[in-house]
Each structure stands twice: as structure tokens, then as C-alpha cells.
Write an enzyme that holds these catalytic residues in place. Structure first.
Site, short mmCIF file in Angstrom:
data_model
loop_
_atom_site.label_atom_id
_atom_site.label_comp_id
_atom_site.label_asym_id
_atom_site.label_seq_id
_atom_site.Cartn_x
_atom_site.Cartn_y
_atom_site.Cartn_z
N ASP A 267 -2.10 -2.37 -4.44
CA ASP A 267 -1.26 -2.87 -3.35
C ASP A 267 -1.99 -3.80 -2.38
O ASP A 267 -1.48 -4.86 -2.04
CB ASP A 267 -0.78 -1.72 -2.45
CG ASP A 267 0.21 -0.82 -3.12
OD1 ASP A 267 0.85 -1.26 -4.08
OD2 ASP A 267 0.31 0.33 -2.66
N PRO A 268 -3.11 -3.35 -1.84
CA PRO A 268 -3.68 -4.12 -0.74
C PRO A 268 -4.46 -5.36 -1.20
O PRO A 268 -5.09 -6.00 -0.38
CB PRO A 268 -4.59 -3.11 -0.03
CG PRO A 268 -4.97 -2.14 -1.08
CD PRO A 268 -3.84 -2.09 -2.07
#
Lengths: 969, 969
Positions: free
Chosen positions: B479-480
Site C-alpha cells: 500500500d504505502p
């Protein structure tokens, strides 16, 4: 002095309020602010602070992940708050304590918390050492300036360690760490504000995600990890303080804290100082710069504090009084203008202040810096819609957005325009503002301020229903009254009255400040406005007057509320106050209203906004009914509303009542423990629900954001001191409370300085105003010259007032006290009060369960009755009290209060009563307790002067006989 | 036993894990859940719980206004958390303590925290009394079931008070209160969830804004006001407990708490029980109902607990093993399926689980309840877009919305479809699913699952750039990693490999589970898919292979990252693992990768996801680089990624390495203190940044939500036990670690029961599988019959493995250890490690400041080196260590580790080195320390067997001489 809970002081002409124990008012606070930040500081060392970047943000967090709130009413979570603590260790004995008090709570030899107008100071004695801890801010930075001054009063050297321990707390789940920066020689904590979308990364670039804590000397050791610092000992006894040194270890994704150890050896009488800066920053360079600017030398540090003090004292305002009440003077001369300045200076540090707050805060600024009022008025008008409607909030920057409550449609915002403008013009006579031209938020048109105001008034008149009453939509001034009109039909009696008042203000402005030509041009319109305002008053009378008071409004479904048929929310204060302001209430109506206010709304802590407080949801009224009873808008002493009432009372010449409103709004010695607050600010509310929750009544919210203060200051200036501008003149019409023999006022007005000396005298029958022997026939000074000094003397007639009356109707339960008392009170328009209403829930339950109250149980009950009667006496209200008064000792309590006292005993046989009681419903008294009442009854002896009536007859007959007996006396 | 930090137990066939002190692992927790709620319980009495209505909500809050979060990594704020505490007062002595430990932290005579699979239990001894506190849930309600069992082991009567004290906390600024309900005989706290808009009032109607705490007996007194309860004493010594009774007072807009006093007198050996229910409700009627249902009798209360236990044990799964490692068995047989069940049962109690989590959690359910997998797969596909794209989250109800991270575009979701489907079909052979027809979120079309899958694969192939690599947009699985491709150009090597793997899974599914006709129909397409998958592998090799490992991707600006030119984020684990799965890596490449994984990513706590962790923002990579170093995706041992690696290792037959991944993921005795967690679940990460922050490495996040466990269970079943379905068959290919002589497995498979007995034996050269004497040539069982029992025996050849080698290159600083060591390691493809890298920051700073380390300083450093070497040994990795080894005692540390050890001493003169060191840059060793090194050097004696080399010559010559000397030995 020792018995005072707090003390007012003046030091170098500046006010301070001092509290001598951390235990008496543990939630007492002060607040400091500048244009970038605001902080609330608790007397025991807790503190919460917020700054703008541009939206509100924190740099010192609670230890757990905190919601994005700043301060909440009543601060119910102090123990879990961020704080600024100073642990002090005696290096010889190993003994520890914490200053100012938290978190160790070790008894001190002496303690004082002293709130100054531009600092907060504690002086603490322990081990024969004096510790003075001071917090100040700077003029324009987001940084706290802390000083610790230590004086060794021992005859030996002392060896101590000081450990300032400043909360940094749970900063972010994305990233948080802290370390000692070897270059800055202080602790720097780093975090990343959480986000998920790429665009927010760029938006967040400017955020101040660092928090620093730097001293003007190098610490002996340091710790920046909250959990290792606390260890098994906890905050009240941190494990790490058992070690000679702190751990000197980086915190990496561990909740940060700022703790530094400073070892100090002081010879006898030696004094040492430690200065610390604490605040947020965007990057290390910024911290370097701030450090260089603030900590270069002790002199420079001190200089910055002085600059801050000078900044705050810019807001000292344009009035100063010397009255017989020095506590009141202290508040009016120092704390009141400061709070007004705070509001008007920084708009409560919001980027989208509510329009009504923005305008009322701006109104207060007429006494501090009227140019600010002008600028704010123009800004607000530039966001007006072409329809005349005002937005729910005023955006202060390009990026600002209407948020939270400002996304809900409210209908009162236009009202505040003319009110604020009138106050501004009366104070300044700056008629140029009326011809300023400005645009709209939704149109390319540009119009004069006059046209903008015309439109606002027309909008108010248009937003009415077929009855001519003002729509409320999802709220008027009272935000959470959001379901009265959400279907589009409900109307507000208050807003109808407020509109009438606002329109009259506007007509007054036009008539007073427009040129003759201009007036001629709009003459018809002004007449129409006046007619419309009168019609509003008329329609409110027609639809909302219930015979004794004005209801609050009519719901979407057509139900009148705030009226006699309501068990909760029976009466609201605002419609009564504004009916006085708008002249909707006749003198007779006012007298009826007054009785109701004292019977239903008044409490020893001030007048509540509505009563009884709601205890369950009313879906045709809304959110206000869901709030806790007595809290906030649900029937607290909501000071903003109470102040409208006070202002209205001055408008009607009710000097004593008006002054009582002013005075009762201030925390005072008598109520200090119940209120729990120092008179450094007026809070937005004190708890109400006086009869429902007597234990909690009076408790301060500790919130200092409130529309109250602008009106408070205006009431002092225009009402109490009676120094109001109007056109070219300064009117001089002081309204002293009857117990004041004199008042001195110093007032700056349009650049001139007025010294007013008011004295009451038997030799005059009406006000006589003189200057250098010259008598002003109409009590007004015209054409004052800026820069000049005017010494004015006012003689006021002495008031000869008779004592208010207290009639007590006594007797055993069931003898008819309430019915007789109510009737007597009604006949004379006296306030009726029933002693039974002053029992708390515990006592009621006890009686209901069949247990008679004992003397111990009755103590708080009697104290409350006494306190209430004292309040009535302060307001010179005659009253009738229904009260059992079975024991002589309980009757004698009332003889010394100061009323003209009459006691009537309703004498009736036990049998008669037993029959009556058996028929009663909804009364908490257990009939089985009756015989205990007759046992307890000590029949009044002759020398008590009690009128004894055989009450075994009709109400009419009883009342007739009482009136006869009284007139015989 | 006494030296164990925790103990695994079996009671009545159910697993428990016990901790005997509240001090050793203060953050240790367990968790309980049902379909409505989830709770995490800390061994010392803190607890946090959340339920669904339908969005997550709380009923027990922190004492200050809490952010809407449930549990945060590493629980950094326990001390400020809600808890369930039991104060116990000795009514004879007045003495107090709190059970289980918080908040008084008084020493107990004995303590045990025991996490069961369906309860949590504490057994505590104090004053010769045994207190057993148990928490259970119900099957389907949001309510906690608490029991306190007390046994008096004294010879006298005892008289105590038990005060359960349950946090309710700051519920709402709108309204919060609490009182003792006389009908319910328990405390009920009331609040109103804050809102502002009218529509939210209606939305909030169904919220459970009440919290109740009711016992099965009437308390002697009660308190529901947190602040008056704490008083000046604080939570660690509440003032109110100094009184004989609690205050029995309502809390009205005061932070609520639930405290009740139960006085107990017990004769010797007497046992008493107190049962309490605690939870949220919508209204009083609901509470009445719950009380009637749960507290009617002790038997009924007990029955509800049993039902809950039965519910949890429904998830016991379809495999059970008996291996030489009983701790491992305990985890695999009890805790692992439980955690898999939790994930698959309730989707992490979210209303919009991320698509990838949803599918992987569903994959785990094939071993628990494959019908759930089927249903989830179909639900996910019904929300597919017609383009083939999958949404970022799967909405579980009509009102659900994509929130937070699910509003950010990620590109990997399609990958998990075929992976999950393959696992489902292999387990069930339920070929009907392929022909199920379902719709799309944005089209009226209806297609078969096969078509949906085709579309998903095609979407993956379309979402590639001109190089044929997969776009990453704002993140793939990671995700990040949100800024690699947010401009639309960046690509992910991992996603390209994962796509290749997913496509191959899909082709396998088609080839295995479609009928011959169906296969013929899509033959061309399958060939194209295979070709496309091979091309993906090829292109990743072309653009992302750096000679030793695969890079992680290419940024928007065309920069390859996760490669040799990066100082931080040099190597990522995922591309290596998935290159193994997708067959992008050749065997030679794998060998190179393996060396790099051990040199850069492996730690004693598992394999980190990337290394070195980022310490500053990289704007072309994104948010991951902003997280704290070693935390979460920024280089922790992120178990989800580590598990992919383990799964890949099994796919390559790397049994020892794969098993080490499984084993190291579990909290274990050796690492217990560093990890701080019990093996009741696998956390989402252990801290990494092993070389950067060695003090913190290994610390558990304590978060039990993780995609890890589905893969863990699959690796155990398919890899370790080698029992994988495929078409009509069950393949039997166990992959035991080399140190296991045997393994017994019980496996349910398609309704049949398999009992597998695996034994290693010298008499076979390759696997021999038999049943009742019948030998299966291809090690597979076909056409198993549901309901039948199959006893299968497997003989595996014994492995004769040589010892891994450890070559130590020693000598004073500057002698060339690192260069020589690296070269030796490279030549033999051994792992190279440099002892210098194991110094922590403090030691490096100390040396840099010119102070030599003392023996005390070296202890943790040596311990880390030993621990690391042990990890290598467990993985049978030969290695070269550059290490000063100046003292004989320090050299001897290595002789007993278990490696085949060679020590090479690089002998060189002080002058030569001084010249060299003066030229070095970026090395933390102070040249002035050199003479101290020569002073410290104890030249190896002859009997140490150290090879001494004159190192005053070229690298080539040195290496040649070493190789010669070694081969001479």
C-alpha cells in the site's frame, strides 16, 4: 485572606489571580494566546495547546492517540492530558516531588498558582527552597517560554536535580521518534502526520511535525521515551527517576516525551534560573532559528516575554472603573477586555468562524481596536450572497472551508450585521463605512454597505412564513435546536424578535448616521422597515405569548414549544430577553415574565437558558434535547444567553437585576468550589438543571470561547457606566445598582478621555450632569475633541427602597402550602418557590421509600433554599415560600436574611390530611410519613409572630383570611 | 519449566498458553472474537474491544476523547487504555491489591495469565486466597462474560471486598452519564454519539450508545464516576476505596466507569463465584433481554461459554500434526487454524475489506470451511468491473463504502483471484464453480466465473507499459509504496512477477479442472496466457535483474529501485520470492539471491521485507519511506512477505529454509523478551532495521490482522506435510526439515480422513509411499472416498548433510578483514557478514569519539553476532565473518557453535595500517584507537589452529594464500 479560595491582586498595574492550593479547585485554569496559538493551563500542571497551520494542530498530545479536539467542556479527562511537569529530586536524600503538583501529588510546604494576564506562574516551597515556574508566550511564534527560578533559603548548600517533563505523546501511527539533538542541545521529536492519498503528501509538506524542547543550558542527562521513563512506577513515580541519570536513548517509534535532568548545587541564598522553549517546527533549521532568537541570553528571553506582555496589553480597552466592588473592578478592568481582545484578535483561532460569532466578536473590538471591527464587518459583507443571506461561517483564508456545524443551515446570521454596525458607529461615528462598496460571494455586483445591510434586513423579512414569523431551518442562534424547522415549516419566536430588534438597529443607524439627503432618499424604506419590525413583534405576541411568557417557537408540525404545556423546556430565556430589546413586551408583560424567570430560570449561579432541562429526545426540537441535562444549551447557565438578558435589563432600566447578571457570571468566593473556576475569564456556561441536579449546578465548563464577553463589555460601558455614543454625542446615563453609592469611570471615546465621577446624593431628584460647574440638561456631551480630557461629575438621586418581602407558608405535608402559596404569590406577582423542589434525588428517593429525612439529610436542602433566597434578595425580589417549617429552629433560619418576613401556618388535622394525601398522585411523599410529621411539628409559639390559620376550609377562604391577617399586622 | 517465559499446555484437548509473570512481557495479549465483535486482552488487565453496528464502534473508551482507532501497532499507550480491573480489599486489614495486575501493580504471591483458544484466564494467589478470573464471549452477541472464582485456602474465615472496575471512559461530548439501574441491578452508562446534521440523527438511531455492567448478584455499593472514584489517589490507589462503601451516585456528564463492590465472607476452603456481563446496547429492553438470557443462572452462564467455545472450535481446521517439535505442533494444531478462522470468518470485522485481504483470507478458509471460500470468491467477482479490474475493497453490505486506503488506486487485486481459486479447487475439486454465472459492478452482463477470471488475467496483462511491466499506480500489495507510479508511468517488478504467477495458476486451473472439451475451446487462449506469463518473467529479468537480485520496480522517472545503487531500500524480499514462484529465477539466480537474502534481509527474528530501512522520504517511492525505520512496511519482518518467501522456498524444495521461516515467525522462548508476544497468533510484523536499531529488532506489533496466516497454513499443508490436492488426486510429497526424523499427520480431505506416518530411513533412496503394503509409484492417492479412512506410510531417505562452514577473518582494524572476507565469500557463494555491522549506535558513537569499547560494551555486540550465526546455522548457511577477534577468549566463542570453523588471521604491521586508516572515509573507527588494538591483540597460539597470513600484500595474493592453506588442512 486565608479563607479566600482565590485572591485578586495587582502587580505593577497588572492583574493576577492567585490560588493557594492545588486541591480546592483542581480544574482551575488560565489561558494564553497569540495570533498563532492558544493554550489552556491547569493549576496543577496539565496543559493543552493548539496552533494554526492553518487548520488547528497540536504539538503536545495525550499519551494515547487523541481525537482532533482541543478542549472539551469541563475538561473531564485532565488526568490523561498532556502536561508540563517538573520533577524535583533531592540528590542528598533521594526524595522526589513534582511541581507544580501533578503527577506525583506530593504535599508541598506552600503552593500558589497565579494567573496573570500575560503569563502563568507558580510559586512553590519545599525543603526550604523556593521554586518559581513561569510560562509565557511570544508575540507571534508557536512556542512556550518556561522559566524555573530557584532560591535556596537553606543555611546549607543544596544539591538537587530538576527534571522538566513535557508531554509530547502519541504523535502519529505512521512515524514518531525522538532524540537529543547534539547541535541544538535539546530534545527533538519527529513524526509524520498520517495520510493515505498522494495529494495529501504534498498538502502536508508545510506541517510542523516536529516538537522540540530546548533549555538554555546543557542537561546532565535526558530521556525521550515515555514508556521507559514511566516504567513500572508510572507517571506518579517514574522508575527512571530512581536512577542517578536518565537513559540518554533515542525513542524510535516509541511514544515520545521530553525529559531532561539539570543538576543544581546552590549555596545559601543563591538564585538560579533555567529557561526552556517548547513548541512545534517544520524542520531543524526552523528550530535553530527559534533557539538563536529566544535563548541567546537570559536578557533576550526576558525581552521576548516583555514583548508578549506588551502585545496582550494592547488589548486593555477603553474603559476602567473604580467601584465599591474591587473584585468586579479587577475583572472589568483587566480580564474582561483581555477576553474580548482574544476573541476579536484571533477569531478563536478558527479558519471559518461562525458568522454570528465572528460579528459579535468584532462588536467587542469597538472598545479595543475599532479598526478591526470595521475590517471584519467589511470582510463578512464581502461573503454575503446577493440575496442578502449570510453564509454560516466567514472564511478567513483562501484555503479555508466551511466545516462541521457551518455545514448546517442556520437562519440568524443577518441579525448580527446591523447590531454590530450600530455598536461600531456609536463608538466611532465613522459614517464613511456606510458608503464603502463591496461585492458578494455569488455575484459580480458591487454595492455600498448600506445596500448590503438593506438586503440583509430584507432577507430576514423574506425568510418568514405566512404568519410572518421567521423560519428556523436547522437552527438559529441555538445551533442544536436543529429539528424545529428542518422540514421547512418551523419558526423561531426568538429569531422573529431578534429580526425586529436588528431592523430597528438598522433604522436607528440610518436615522442617526446618514446625511439628511440620504435619509430622505430612503425614508419610505425606513418606514417600511419599522412597520415590518413592529409587525414581527405583533405576530410573536399573537402566536407565541402564553399569558405569562413568550414561547420559543413553533415546530414543523405546528406545535408551540417553550410554553406551559411542556414538562421539559417549558420556558426559554432568549425570547423573553429579546422581547424586551425589540419592545415586543409591554411593561405589564415584563412584570409577568420577570416572575417566571425567577420561578423557573434563575439559580444562584445565574439564569439558565431553558428549564426544566430536557431528559429525553424531542424529535421536533432536536439535538439540544439530547445533551445532558443542565449542560451546554440544554438548560445550563449559558452565559451568552444570560448576557443578552442582562443587556436587555439595562435597556429597561432594571439596574439591580442587570448588575446581578453581570456579577453572578463571574466566579466568586462563595460559589468557587461549585464553579471550580477562577475569574480570569467568563466560561461559556455554568451547569444548570438546578432542581434536577443540584449537586452539579454551577460547575464551570472551563471553556473560554464565548460570545458572552462582547456583550458583557458593552453592558458595562453602555449600561452600568451609561457612556454610549450616538451620532455626534456621548450620552451619559449611568445605571448603578442600588447598593452602590458611587462609581468612578475612565473612558476613552473617539480619542477623547472622559473622567466620570458618579455619586449618589439625597440632594438631587434626578440625574444632574456637570462639567466644571456647567450643567448638561440632556446628560450628553457633544462634539468631543480627540486628545482632550473631560472631567464629568454626575449626581444621581439616592434610592429609597423598601425591603423585599418573604412570605413563608408552613405546615405539615398535605396542609395545602403549595396551593395557598402559589395563590398568594400570583395575587401579588411575587415569586413563588416550593421548598420541596430543592430536595435532591437521594432525599426524594429516601422519602419515597418511606424513610423520614433526618437533620443531616436536611442540611444541604436548607442550604440550597437559603442560597436561593439570598439570590432573590440580591435581586430585590419579593417571594412566597411553601415550606414545612415544622421545627422552630428551621423557621428561625429565615429571620435574619434581610427580607420583610411573614410566616403563615396552615393548621389542619391529621385525619383531614391523611384523606387528602391518599388522593394525591405524582408526589414523592409517602403518606405513611405523615404521622412522623405531626410528631415533628413544633407549633409556633406566640413570640414567633407566626400567623396561624385553620386550613380546613376552601382555598379562597384561607387566602382571604391570610390577606386580612397580614393587613391587620 | 520455571525458566520458560511462557508455557504451552493442553487442557481437555484444547490449547492454552501461560505466562507466569506480569513483568516479563508486559504487552503480551490474546484476542477473542465472534461475528459481532473482537477484543484484545492484555495480560495485565488492559483491554480494548470493538463491535460492528455496522461500522466499527466502541463501548469501553479511553479516559480521554479517543480517536476512532481500534488497536495500533505495538500498543504504545496501554497505560492509558481501557481495562477490566478487579480491586480486592482485605476488609480486616484494609490492604488492597488489583487483579490481574493493573492498575495498582502490587506484587502477587503468584500470577498466571493463560490464553485459551476461546477464553482468557488469570489465576492469582494472594493472602492464601486463589482468584481465578475468566473472560469469555458469546457466540453471537456483543458482550463480555466475566467470572471471578474465589477459593479461601486459609484456615480462618476471610472477609474481602471485590471491586470489578471496568472502563467505560469518555463516551461523547454531547451526552454521557451513568447510574445504577434499580431494575437491572447493574450500572448503565448512556451517551449520544456526536453528530451535527439532522440526517445523522436518523442514521444514528440504531447505535448502541449504552454500556452496561451487570453482575449475577446485587452489589453492596457502586460508583460510576471515574473522577470521584480515582480522586486524589489516582487509578493506582483510588481514593474512594479508602471508604467502606462506594458513593452510590449517578454520574451526569461526568466520565463514566463501572465499579461495584461485592463483600464476600468465605469460610475455610469455601469457593464462591461472581459472574458479570459487560457490553453495549441500544436501549434498556435490550439489556433486560441479554441479562435474562445470560445471568438467569450460573448453569446458563456456563452454557453460553461452552457454546462460544464450540463456535470457536468449529474452526479447528482439517490438519493436525505430531512432530518432534511440540511447540510447533501446538501452534499448527490450535492457534494457526484459529487465526485463519478469525480472518475468514469475520473478514477482520470490516465492512469494506481490502480485496487482496478478502481473497487471501478466503483462501485460508479452504482448510476450515471451503463453502465460505466459494461464497467469498463469488461475492468478490460480483463486484468486478466489466474491464476485468477488481475494486480496492469488497463491500459487505449495501450501506458499506470504500473508505480510507480503499480510496487509493492499487493494481494487484486481480492477482489474488486465480491464486485463491486454485487453492479452492485443489482442496475441493468443486469444478462447478467455474461455470457459476455472475454479474459485474458496472455492467448488466452476466458471465461464468471462468470468463471473469479470463478478464481479470487480461486486465493484468493490459495494465502494463511498453516494456511489458505492470503499472503500480498508487501501490501494489505494498500500500504505502504510493509514489512509485502515481504519475502513471512507474512499474512494479513484484506485480509483474505476481501476474506471471497468477496467470500460471489460472492456466493450471483450466488445464486441471476444465473438461477436455472446455480445454479445447480455450486452448489457444491458454497458450497465449502462458506465453504472456513467460514474457513477464523475461521482461522482469531484462529490466530488473541487477546481477545478484531482482529490483523492486522502476519509478515514474525511470529509476530502477531496490537495487545496488540504493543506500536505503537496496533489496526487497517480495520480488525474490515471487521470482521463485513464477519461475522467473533460474537455479543460478536463486543461489545468488539466497546469499543476498542472508547478507541483507535475514535477521534472527525472521527475514525483513526490505533493507536497509528508509530513514528519509523518497518522493519517487512514497509513504513507506516515511514510516519509522524497521517498523511496518519500512523494513520490518513483515510476516506476510516473509510467508510468501517461505511458500516460495517450499515450491523450490528448500525444506530447511522454508521450515525456518515458519518457525521463526512464532514467538519463541529464546526471543520472547525481544518479541514481547505469546505464540497465540502471528503478528503482522516484528521490528526489523536489525543493523540500524538492534535494540528494537524483533519487537512484535501485537496486531493479529494479517494476510500471513492463510499462507502459513497452506505452507504447512502443501509444503511441510506435502498433502496437496490436484484434480482428482491427493499428492503426497512431504518436505520435512533435515533435522526431523519423522512426522505424523492427520488430514481431512474432501471428506476422507488421511492418517500419514512419515519416517526417515536409511533404507530408501527416495520417497516410498505405501498403504496397507501397497506402493504408490507416483506418490499420489486418487479418487478418495468421503467418509473413508486412509492410513498412509511414507518413507523418506535420511539426509546426510555436511556441516556448514564458518570462516572467520580476523585481525586489527585496517588489516583488510572486510575486503578479504567479502572476496572469500563471493568466491564460494557463502554469506558474508561483517562484525562491525552489529555494533549499536551507542558503541559506534563511543568509538567515533575515540573511546575504546570495554568488555561490558562488547557483550551485547557479541551476543548479537552469536545469535545471527545461530540463525545461519539453523538455515545451514556457510558464511565468512570479518571480525577483529583480538582476544583468545573472543575467538573461542565460535568453536562450539556447530559450524566447520576456520579462522584466518590477517597479520600486518602497525605502520602499514596507520597509513591505510588515515585514508579511509566513512568508517566510524577512530585511527587513534589503533594502538589500543595492537595492545589488545593476543596473537593466536599454535593450538588454536588459526591460519596466519601476512596481509601486507595484494588482495589477490592474500586470497590465493588462504585458499591454499585451507586446502592444505
Amino acid at each position: 485572606m486565608a479563607s479566600n479560595t482565590f485572591n485578586n491582586e495587582l502587580q505593577n498595574g497588572q492583574a493576577r489571580i492567585q490560588l493557594d492550593s492545588p486541591l480546592t479547585m483542581p480544574n482551575a485554569t488560565s489561558f494564553l494566546w497569540n495570533s498563532q496559538m492558544v493554550a489552556q493551563i491547569n493549576c496543577r500542571g496539565y496543559m493543552t495547546a493548539q496552533f494554526m497551520q492553518p487548520e488547528p494542530a497540536k504539538y503536545s498530545y495525550a499519551p494515547n492517540l487523541e481525537a482532533k479536539t482541543f478542549i472539551q467542556p469541563e475538561q473531564p479527562y485532565y488526568a490523561d492530558h498532556p502536561g508540563r511537569f517538573f520533577y524535583i529530586k533531592n540528590e542528598e536524600t533521594g526524595e522526589l516531588f513534582s511541581a507544580p503538583y501533578e503527577p506525583m501529588r506530593i504535599e508541598l510546604d506552600s503552593f500558589s498558582f497565579s494567573a496573570g494576564t500575560s503569563d502563568v506562574k507558580w510559586v512553590i516551597h519545599k525543603w526550604n527552597i523556593e521554586f518559581t515556574i513561569t510560562l509565557s508566550l511570544t508575540q507571534d511564534k508557536v512556542v512556550e517560554l518556561w522559566s524555573v527560578d530557584i532560591v535556596n533559603n537553606n543555611k546549607q548548600n543544596i544539591h538537587i536535580s530538576i527534571y522538566p517533563c513535557f508531554s509530547i505523546g502519541y504523535m502519529s501511527w505512521m512515524n514518531q521518534s525522538a532524540t537529543f539533538d547534539p547541535e541544538l542541545l535539546g530534545i527533538v521529536a519527529t513524526s509524520v502526520t498520517p495520510y493515505q492519498k498522494v495529494e495529501d503528501y504534498f498538502n502536508n509538506q508545510a506541517l510542523k511535525d516536529l516538537t522540540y524542547m530546548i533549555a538554555d543550558q546543557t542537561p546532565d542527562s535526558w530521556c525521550c521515551n515515555l514508556l521507559t521513563f514511566r516504567g513500572e512506577g508510572g507517571m506518579h513515580n517514574p522508575s527512571m527517576l530512581q536512577q542517578p541519570s536518565l537513559e540518554n536513548k533515542t525513542a524510535c517509534y516509541e511514544t515520545p516525551v521530553g525529559v531532561q535532568q539539570f543538576k543544581k548545587i546552590l549555596v545559601p541564598n543563591e538564585k538560579q534560573q533555567l529557561n526552556i522553549i517548547f513548541g512545534p517546527a517544520n524542520n531543524l533549521d526552523e528550530i535553530k532559528q527559534v533557539k538563536a532568537e529566544l535563548l541567546a541570553s537570559k536578557a533576550q528571553f526576558s525581552q521576548k516575554k516583555q514583548e508578549y506582555s506588551a502585545y496582550i496589553h494592547q488589548g486593555k480597552g477603553s474603559i476602567s472603573i473604580t467601584s465599591p466592588d474591587s473584585d468586579f473592578d479587577q475583572y472589568v478592568n483587566h480580564w474582561l477586555p483581555r477576553q474580548v481582545f482574544y476573541h476579536g484578535d484571533v477569531n478563536r483561532l478558527s479558519t471559518d468562524p461562525q458568522t454570528r460569532n465572528f460579528l459579535q466578536d468584532a462588536m467587542g473590538m469597538i472598545y479595543i481596536a475599532p479598526a478591526v471591527t470595521r475590517e471584519r464587518l467589511l470582510l463578512a459583507l464581502s461573503q454575503q450572497k446577493f440575496s442578502g443571506a449570510m453564509p454560516d461561517g466567514i472564511l478567513l483564508s483562501e484555503d479555508a472551508q466551511l466545516k462541521y456545524i457551518n455545514q448546517v443551515p442556520h437562519t440568524d446570521h443577518c441579525v448580527w450585521l446591523s447590531i454590530c454596525l450600530q455598536a461600531y458607529l456609536d463608538e466611532t461615528n465613522d459614517i464613511s463605512i456606510l458608503q464603502e462598496t463591496i461585492g458578494y460571494s455569488d455575484s459580480a455586483e458591487i454595492n455600498t454597505v448600506k445596500t448590503h445591510l438593506d438586503k440583509a434586513m430584507e432577507w430576514l423579512l423574506d425568510a418568514t412564513d405566512e404568519r410572518g414569523l421567521s423560519y428556523i431551518e436547522q437552527g438559529d442562534w441555538c445551533d442544536p435546536m436543529n429539528m424545529v424547522g428542518y422540514k421547512g415549516k418551523g419558526v423561531s419566536a426568538w429569531l422573529s424578535l431578534a429580526s425586529a430588534y436588528a431592523i430597528k438597529c438598522w433604522v436607528y443607524v440610518c436615522e442617526t448616521y446618514l446625511s439628511v439627503n440620504e435619509q430622505n432618499e430612503c425614508k419610505t424604506q425606513m418606514q417600511e422597515f419599522m412597520a415590518a419590525a413592529d409587525l414581527l413583534n405583533l405576530q410573536v405576541n399573537k402566536y407565541c405569548w402564553n399569558g405569562d411568557w413568550f414561547a420559543r417557537g413553533i415546530t414543523d408540525d405546528g406545535n408551540l414549544f417553550g410554553t406551559k404545556t411542556d414538562n421539559e423546556g417549558r420556558i426559554f430565556l432568549n425570547p423573553q430577553s429579546w422581547a424586551m430589546l425589540s419592545n415586543a413586551a409591554t411593561r405589564q408583560q415584563y412584570e409577568l415574565i420577570n416572575k417566571q424567570i425567577f420561578e423557573q430560570l434563575a439559580t444562584p449561579y445565574g439564569v439558565t437558558m431553558l428549564a426544566p432541562s430536557y431528559t429525553q429526545m424531542r424529535e421536533d426540537i432536536g439535538r439540544v434535547t439530547q445533551k445532558s441535562a443542565g449542560v451546554s444549551e440544554n438548560g445550563s447557565v449559558y452565559n451568552h444567553a444570560a448576557m443578552f438578558y442582562g443587556f436587555a435589563l439595562y435597556s429597561k432600566g432594571k439596574n439591580d437585576l442587570a448588575f446581578d447578571v453581570l456579577k453572578r457570571m463571574l466566579p466568586n468566593q462563595k460559589s468557587a468550589k461549585a464553579q471550580g473556576q477562577l475569574p480570569v475569564f467568563v466560561p461559556n456556561y455554568y451547569r444548570g438543571a438546578y432542581y434536577q441536579h443540584p449537586h452539579h449546578a454551577g460547575r464551570s465548563s472551563h471553556l473560554f470561547n464565548t460570545g458572552t464577553v462582547a456583550w458583557y463589555l458593552r453592558s458595562v460601558v453602555e449600561g452600568l457606566c451609561g457612556l454610549k455614543g450616538s451620532g455626534d454625542d456621548l450620552l451619559i446615563q449611568p445605571q448603578l445598582p442600588s447598593h452602590w453609592p458611587s462609581l468612578k469611570v475612565q473612558r476613552q471615546f473617539r480619542g477623547a478621555n472622559i473622567e466620570l465621577d458618579i455619586i449618589k446624593s439625597d440632594i438631587v431628584k434626578q440625574q444632574v450632569t456637570t462639567m466644571n460647574g456647567f450643567v448638561f440638561k440632556d446628560n450628553k456631551l457633544s462634539n468631543l475633541q480627540a486628545g482632550h480630557n473631560y472631567k464629568v461629575e454626575v449626581l444621581l438621586p439616592t434610592q429609597k427602597l423598601s425591603l423585599p418581602k418573604l412570605t413563608i407558608v408552613m405546615g405539615v405535608s398535605g396542609c395545602g402550602k403549595t396551593a395557598v402559596g402559589e395563590r398568594l404569590a400570583k395575587d401579588q406577582n411575587h415569586v413563588f418557590i416550593d421548598a420541596d423542589n430543592f430536595h435532591d434525588m437521594d432525599a426524594k428517593q429516601k422519602m419515597a421509600s418511606g424513610t423520614p429525612l433526618n437533620d443531616e439529610d436536611r442540611k444541604p436542602w436548607l442550604a440550597r433554599i437559603m442560597q436561593f433566597l439570598t439570590m432573590l434578595l440580591d435581586n430585590r425580589q419579593s417571594c412566597v415560600l411553601a415550606y414545612s417549617g415544622l421545627k422552630k429552629q428551621h423557621r428561625q433560619l429565615f429571620t435574619q436574611l434581610g427580607f420583610e418576613l411573614t410566616i403563615v401556618h396552615l393548621n389542619v388535622s391529621e385525619n383531614t390530611i391523611a384523606t387528602r394525601l391518599a388522593q394525591r398522585e405524582n408526589h414523592f411523599f409517602d403518606p405513611n410519613l405523615l404521622s412522623s410529621q405531626f410528631d415533628a411539628l413544633e407549633l409556633p409559639s406566640e413570640n414567633e409572630g407566626v400567623i396561624s390559620i385553620n386550613a380546613d376550609k376552601s382555598l379562597e377562604d384561607i387566602v382571604r383570611q391570610i390577606n386580612q391577617e397580614i393587613s391587620n399586622d
